[in-house]
Design a protein around this motif. Sequence first.
Motif, PDB file in Angstrom:
ATOM      1  N   HIS A  64       3.911   0.748  -0.548  1.00 29.43           N
ATOM      2  CA  HIS A  64       3.384   1.764  -1.170  1.00 29.43           C
ATOM      3  C   HIS A  64       2.990   3.115  -0.275  1.00 29.43           C
ATOM      4  N   MET A  65       3.354   2.716   1.132  1.00 28.81           N
ATOM      5  CA  MET A  65       3.109   3.600   2.127  1.00 28.81           C
ATOM      6  C   MET A  65       4.460   4.608   2.318  1.00 28.81           C
ATOM      7  N   VAL A  71       5.189   2.995  -7.836  1.00 25.15           N
ATOM      8  CA  VAL A  71       4.673   1.701  -7.341  1.00 25.15           C
ATOM      9  C   VAL A  71       4.108   1.082  -8.132  1.00 25.15           C
ATOM     10  N   ILE A  72       4.552  -0.184  -8.031  1.00 26.03           N
ATOM     11  CA  ILE A  72       4.001  -1.183  -8.814  1.00 26.03           C
ATOM     12  C   ILE A  72       3.004  -2.176  -8.116  1.00 26.03           C
ATOM     13  N   ILE A 106      -7.746   0.020  -2.507  1.00 27.42           N
ATOM     14  CA  ILE A 106      -7.393   0.689  -1.477  1.00 27.42           C
ATOM     15  C   ILE A 106      -5.891   1.046  -1.691  1.00 27.42           C
ATOM     16  N   ILE A 107      -5.227   0.039  -1.982  1.00 26.48           N
ATOM     17  CA  ILE A 107      -3.568   0.422  -2.276  1.00 26.48           C
ATOM     18  C   ILE A 107      -3.434   1.480  -3.285  1.00 26.48           C
ATOM     19  N   TYR A 108      -4.141   1.410  -4.333  1.00 31.00           N
ATOM     20  CA  TYR A 108      -3.744   2.558  -5.459  1.00 31.00           C
ATOM     21  C   TYR A 108      -4.229   3.681  -4.768  1.00 31.00           C
ATOM     22  N   TYR A 109      -5.170   3.874  -4.036  1.00 34.05           N
ATOM     23  CA  TYR A 109      -5.530   5.343  -3.467  1.00 34.05           C
ATOM     24  C   TYR A 109      -4.735   5.645  -2.550  1.00 34.05           C
ATOM     25  N   LEU A 114       0.466   9.583  -2.115  1.00 35.95           N
ATOM     26  CA  LEU A 114       2.140  10.174  -2.077  1.00 35.95           C
ATOM     27  C   LEU A 114       2.699  10.415  -3.508  1.00 35.95           C
ATOM     28  N   LEU A 115       1.945   9.925  -4.485  1.00 39.56           N
ATOM     29  CA  LEU A 115       2.485   9.987  -5.844  1.00 39.56           C
ATOM     30  C   LEU A 115       1.423  10.481  -6.836  1.00 39.56           C
TER      31      LEU A 115
END
Length: 147
Positions: A64-65, A71-72, A106-109, A114-115
């Motif tokens: 995701h970075m 992003v899923i 944290i992954i969502y944020y 970026l998206l």
Amino acid sequence: MCITGIPATGKTTLCKMLNYSGIQCASLNEVLKNTGIISDGIVDIDQLRRLELKYDVVESHYSHMIHCKYVIIIKDDENILRKRMEQRGYGNEKINENIEAQRSDIIYYEALDLLPENHIFTVNASGMDINELYGTVKKLINELLKK
């Protein structure tokens, strides 16, 4: 398109299943193995973002970075994740760190940096077996690939 989530959520298994069905999916860990972008488990995100990846989907806990169109994020039940990580030999501290990462989103944020929000999707695998998760993710990927 990127599939991400904390360790033990099923990303790599999903990627293998997607490849079998004809959707080109690559594990970033495998792609980057001999590039120097990963060294001692540390990923050079700046170098990673400069890579041209020619796959329909990439997966990793850090995918995701990179610059993905979508992003899923895969999530799962904490008790199941804990057992899977224990089976992989993760220590308690690392397990708790990963579980907290899922709890705090944290992954969502990080993806949101970026998206736009409407390009980030979360799939909760709680109560699903791998085939149900695969069906859900494949359907979502097929819909997103049409856009």
